[in-house]
Design a protein around this motif. Structure first.
Motif, PDB file in Angstrom:
ATOM      1  N   LYS A 125       0.851  -1.185   0.000  1.00  0.00           N
ATOM      2  CA  LYS A 125       0.000   0.000   0.000  1.00  0.00           C
ATOM      3  C   LYS A 125       0.891   1.241   0.000  1.00  0.00           C
ATOM      4  CE  LYS A 125      -4.075  -1.953   2.247  1.00  0.00           C
ATOM      5  NZ  LYS A 125      -5.017  -1.847   3.374  1.00  0.00           N
ATOM      6  N   GLY A 126       0.570   2.174  -0.864  1.00  0.00           N
ATOM      7  CA  GLY A 126       1.390   3.375  -0.960  1.00  0.00           C
ATOM      8  C   GLY A 126       0.619   4.481  -1.643  1.00  0.00           C
ATOM      9  N   TYR A 127       1.303   5.267  -2.436  1.00  0.00           N
ATOM     10  CA  TYR A 127       0.645   6.363  -3.141  1.00  0.00           C
ATOM     11  C   TYR A 127       1.284   6.508  -4.516  1.00  0.00           C
ATOM     12  CZ  TYR A 127       4.750   9.048  -1.605  1.00  0.00           C
ATOM     13  OH  TYR A 127       6.018   9.480  -1.374  1.00  0.00           O
ATOM     14  N   SER A 128       0.681   7.317  -5.348  1.00  0.00           N
ATOM     15  CA  SER A 128       1.204   7.527  -6.686  1.00  0.00           C
ATOM     16  C   SER A 128       2.543   8.253  -6.615  1.00  0.00           C
ATOM     17  CB  SER A 128       0.213   8.354  -7.522  1.00  0.00           C
ATOM     18  OG  SER A 128      -0.968   7.615  -7.749  1.00  0.00           O
ATOM     19  N   VAL A 129       3.514   7.737  -7.335  1.00  0.00           N
ATOM     20  CA  VAL A 129       4.869   8.276  -7.308  1.00  0.00           C
ATOM     21  C   VAL A 129       5.119   9.091  -8.570  1.00  0.00           C
ATOM     22  CG1 VAL A 129       7.321   7.692  -7.131  1.00  0.00           C
ATOM     23  CG2 VAL A 129       5.604   6.257  -6.003  1.00  0.00           C
ATOM     24  N   ARG A 130       5.806  10.221  -8.413  1.00  0.00           N
ATOM     25  CA  ARG A 130       6.208  11.038  -9.564  1.00  0.00           C
ATOM     26  C   ARG A 130       7.693  11.292  -9.448  1.00  0.00           C
ATOM     27  NH1 ARG A 130       1.934  13.533  -6.079  1.00  0.00           N
ATOM     28  NH2 ARG A 130       0.003  12.821  -7.041  1.00  0.00           N
ATOM     29  N   VAL A 131       8.434  10.867 -10.460  1.00  0.00           N
ATOM     30  CA  VAL A 131       9.885  11.057 -10.483  1.00  0.00           C
ATOM     31  C   VAL A 131      10.259  11.724 -11.796  1.00  0.00           C
ATOM     32  CG1 VAL A 131      12.141   9.921 -10.460  1.00  0.00           C
ATOM     33  CG2 VAL A 131      10.297   9.056  -9.003  1.00  0.00           C
ATOM     34  N   LEU A 132      11.194  12.676 -11.707  1.00  0.00           N
ATOM     35  CA  LEU A 132      11.669  13.388 -12.886  1.00  0.00           C
ATOM     36  C   LEU A 132      13.166  13.135 -13.051  1.00  0.00           C
ATOM     37  CD1 LEU A 132      11.323  15.486 -15.176  1.00  0.00           C
ATOM     38  CD2 LEU A 132      11.695  17.275 -13.459  1.00  0.00           C
ATOM     39  N   ILE A 133      13.549  12.590 -14.214  1.00  0.00           N
ATOM     40  CA  ILE A 133      14.961  12.389 -14.543  1.00  0.00           C
ATOM     41  C   ILE A 133      15.413  13.538 -15.431  1.00  0.00           C
ATOM     42  CG2 ILE A 133      16.648  10.903 -15.677  1.00  0.00           C
ATOM     43  CD1 ILE A 133      14.929   8.520 -15.028  1.00  0.00           C
ATOM     44  N   ILE A 134      16.489  14.204 -15.006  1.00  0.00           N
ATOM     45  CA  ILE A 134      17.025  15.347 -15.741  1.00  0.00           C
ATOM     46  C   ILE A 134      18.475  15.054 -16.125  1.00  0.00           C
ATOM     47  CG2 ILE A 134      17.698  17.783 -15.582  1.00  0.00           C
ATOM     48  CD1 ILE A 134      14.744  17.494 -15.766  1.00  0.00           C
ATOM     49  N   GLY A 135      18.856  15.401 -17.357  1.00  0.00           N
ATOM     50  CA  GLY A 135      20.248  15.231 -17.767  1.00  0.00           C
ATOM     51  C   GLY A 135      20.464  15.646 -19.202  1.00  0.00           C
ATOM     52  N   PRO A 136      21.685  16.033 -19.554  1.00  0.00           N
ATOM     53  CA  PRO A 136      21.995  16.414 -20.931  1.00  0.00           C
ATOM     54  C   PRO A 136      21.878  15.227 -21.885  1.00  0.00           C
ATOM     55  CG  PRO A 136      23.725  17.117 -19.402  1.00  0.00           C
ATOM     56  CD  PRO A 136      22.828  16.176 -18.654  1.00  0.00           C
ATOM     57  N   VAL A 137      22.005  15.502 -23.174  1.00  0.00           N
ATOM     58  CA  VAL A 137      21.974  14.452 -24.198  1.00  0.00           C
ATOM     59  C   VAL A 137      23.105  13.458 -23.938  1.00  0.00           C
ATOM     60  CG1 VAL A 137      22.287  13.980 -26.652  1.00  0.00           C
ATOM     61  CG2 VAL A 137      20.936  15.950 -25.927  1.00  0.00           C
ATOM     62  N   GLY A 138      22.793  12.173 -24.090  1.00  0.00           N
ATOM     63  CA  GLY A 138      23.821  11.147 -23.997  1.00  0.00           C
ATOM     64  C   GLY A 138      24.199  10.731 -22.604  1.00  0.00           C
ATOM     65  N   THR A 139      23.392  11.080 -21.593  1.00  0.00           N
ATOM     66  CA  THR A 139      23.700  10.687 -20.218  1.00  0.00           C
ATOM     67  C   THR A 139      22.927   9.433 -19.781  1.00  0.00           C
ATOM     68  OG1 THR A 139      22.081  12.340 -19.455  1.00  0.00           O
ATOM     69  CG2 THR A 139      24.401  12.978 -19.437  1.00  0.00           C
ATOM     70  N   GLY A 140      22.186   8.840 -20.693  1.00  0.00           N
ATOM     71  CA  GLY A 140      21.544   7.556 -20.401  1.00  0.00           C
ATOM     72  C   GLY A 140      20.154   7.634 -19.819  1.00  0.00           C
ATOM     73  N   LYS A 141      19.467   8.753 -20.008  1.00  0.00           N
ATOM     74  CA  LYS A 141      18.137   8.925 -19.403  1.00  0.00           C
ATOM     75  C   LYS A 141      17.145   7.885 -19.915  1.00  0.00           C
ATOM     76  CE  LYS A 141      17.654  13.138 -20.914  1.00  0.00           C
ATOM     77  NZ  LYS A 141      18.942  13.216 -21.653  1.00  0.00           N
ATOM     78  N   THR A 142      17.039   7.771 -21.235  1.00  0.00           N
ATOM     79  CA  THR A 142      16.066   6.840 -21.818  1.00  0.00           C
ATOM     80  C   THR A 142      16.440   5.397 -21.528  1.00  0.00           C
ATOM     81  OG1 THR A 142      15.490   8.399 -23.585  1.00  0.00           O
ATOM     82  CG2 THR A 142      15.007   6.072 -23.974  1.00  0.00           C
ATOM     83  N   ALA A 143      17.710   5.059 -21.694  1.00  0.00           N
ATOM     84  CA  ALA A 143      18.155   3.690 -21.426  1.00  0.00           C
ATOM     85  C   ALA A 143      17.925   3.316 -19.965  1.00  0.00           C
ATOM     86  CB  ALA A 143      19.631   3.535 -21.784  1.00  0.00           C
ATOM     87  N   LEU A 144      18.210   4.242 -19.067  1.00  0.00           N
ATOM     88  CA  LEU A 144      17.984   3.992 -17.636  1.00  0.00           C
ATOM     89  C   LEU A 144      16.517   3.739 -17.365  1.00  0.00           C
ATOM     90  CD1 LEU A 144      18.902   4.021 -14.640  1.00  0.00           C
ATOM     91  CD2 LEU A 144      18.573   6.509 -14.680  1.00  0.00           C
ATOM     92  N   SER A 145      15.651   4.554 -17.945  1.00  0.00           N
ATOM     93  CA  SER A 145      14.211   4.413 -17.713  1.00  0.00           C
ATOM     94  C   SER A 145      13.695   3.077 -18.237  1.00  0.00           C
ATOM     95  CB  SER A 145      13.460   5.560 -18.394  1.00  0.00           C
ATOM     96  OG  SER A 145      13.933   6.803 -17.943  1.00  0.00           O
ATOM     97  N   LYS A 146      14.112   2.719 -19.456  1.00  0.00           N
ATOM     98  CA  LYS A 146      13.637   1.468 -20.048  1.00  0.00           C
ATOM     99  C   LYS A 146      14.185   0.251 -19.312  1.00  0.00           C
ATOM    100  CE  LYS A 146      12.760   3.116 -24.750  1.00  0.00           C
ATOM    101  NZ  LYS A 146      13.126   2.977 -26.181  1.00  0.00           N
ATOM    102  N   LEU A 147      15.460   0.315 -18.904  1.00  0.00           N
ATOM    103  CA  LEU A 147      16.026  -0.803 -18.151  1.00  0.00           C
ATOM    104  C   LEU A 147      15.327  -0.938 -16.812  1.00  0.00           C
ATOM    105  CD1 LEU A 147      18.102  -3.045 -17.898  1.00  0.00           C
ATOM    106  CD2 LEU A 147      19.734  -1.362 -16.998  1.00  0.00           C
ATOM    107  N   PHE A 148      15.063   0.194 -16.153  1.00  0.00           N
ATOM    108  CA  PHE A 148      14.303   0.145 -14.901  1.00  0.00           C
ATOM    109  C   PHE A 148      12.943  -0.498 -15.126  1.00  0.00           C
ATOM    110  CE2 PHE A 148      10.728   2.269 -12.791  1.00  0.00           C
ATOM    111  CZ  PHE A 148      10.861   1.692 -11.544  1.00  0.00           C
TER     112      PHE A 148
END
Length: 263
Positions: free
Chosen positions: A41-64
């Motif tokens: 039991k918990g609540y809705s989570v909102r997380v924001l990933i910030i970073g320049p191009v090529g820092t792995g934002k999309t890959a990190l999100s998809k792997l997660f």
């Protein structure tokens, strides 16, 4: 002359099974969304990933997302991670339609308002006892075209007397894009921000060596070529650029019929 072992491993769409130097961030995402992953039991989570191009934002999100689904399944929890490119799906209706299609749910795609479609989606999740983590890549596009979308997505669980089923993982290059939103929405979305710094030269070397081991036959990429690629990419800390140069170098070597990728 064969150069590549698996060229697909250098594709921009490819998500490796591990991300060197993003292990801590991956662990933190798992902690943020643990209530969904383990069915607590918990609540809705909102997380924001910030970073320049090529820092792995999309890959990190998809792997997660992949690992979250696996961990949830092992715990007997129904969880889906759906990744949406908000440069393509720039309105709430388009985004929700993409989610409905991905879930293969019977919700009609037409004739409903944004709010009706969102509530229909929430009803579907509750009936299936399914939790959804929505990855909003390039969220800037959605914020600029449909500023109220994030407010509705973030607040929908508060209107329903049921277990929260929807959480959001947003991805952007610059946190300042949130300035477009009203103050209450902006403050709500800034609570959990994960900053990805540019990669150092040493980190880029580890990443390139790992991708070489996946994509090329052993010994094909010379140390001198690897050093040059690292030096080029280190100017901007951009792993995506480094991998693109590595692929191009391999294609030139393949075209010339040589055995090695050289500077």
């Amino acid at each position: 002359m064969r150069i590549f072992k698996n060229e697909e491993k250098l594709s921009p769409e490819y998500v490796p099974s591990r991300l060197p130097h993003r292990e801590e961030e991956l662990s933190l995402l798992t902690t943020f969304f643990s209530t969904h992953i383990y069915g607590k039991k918990g609540y809705s989570v909102r997380v924001l990933i910030i970073g320049p191009v090529g820092t792995g934002k999309t890959a990190l999100s998809k792997l997660f997302g992949t690992k979250a689904e696996e961990m949830a399944s092992q715990s007997g929890v129904s969880l889906r991670y759906i990744h949406v490119n908000c440069k393509i799906h720039t309105t709430l209706f388009s985004l929700l339609k993409r989610v409905v299609d991905a879930l293969r749910s019977p919700i009609p795609g037409r004739g409903l308002s944004n709010e009706e479609l969102l509530h229909s989606l929430m009803n579907y999740l509750e009936n299936k006892r399914l939790s959804l983590i929505l990855g909003l890549d390039e969220v800037d596009g959605l914020i600029r075209e449909d500023p109220e979308a994030l407010y509705l997505l973030s607040r929908i669980s508060e209107e329903r007397n049921s277990t929260p089923r929807l959480s959001i993982l947003m991805i952007s290059r610059n946190v300042e894009v949130l300035n477009i939103l009203d103050e209450s929405t902006r403050n709500m979305l800034q609570n959990n921000v994960l900053y990805l710094l540019e990669y150092t030269a040493e980190q880029l070397r580890d990443i390139i060596e790992y991708r070489c081991s996946e994509a090329f036959l052993e010994g094909v990429v010379t140390p001198e070529a690897l050093n040059l690629i690292v030096d080029m990419a280190a100017e901007r800390g951009d792993a995506r650029y480094a991998i693109e140069v590595l692929w191009r170098a391999g294609k030139f070597a393949e075209n010339e019929g040589v055995e090695k990728v050289s500077p």
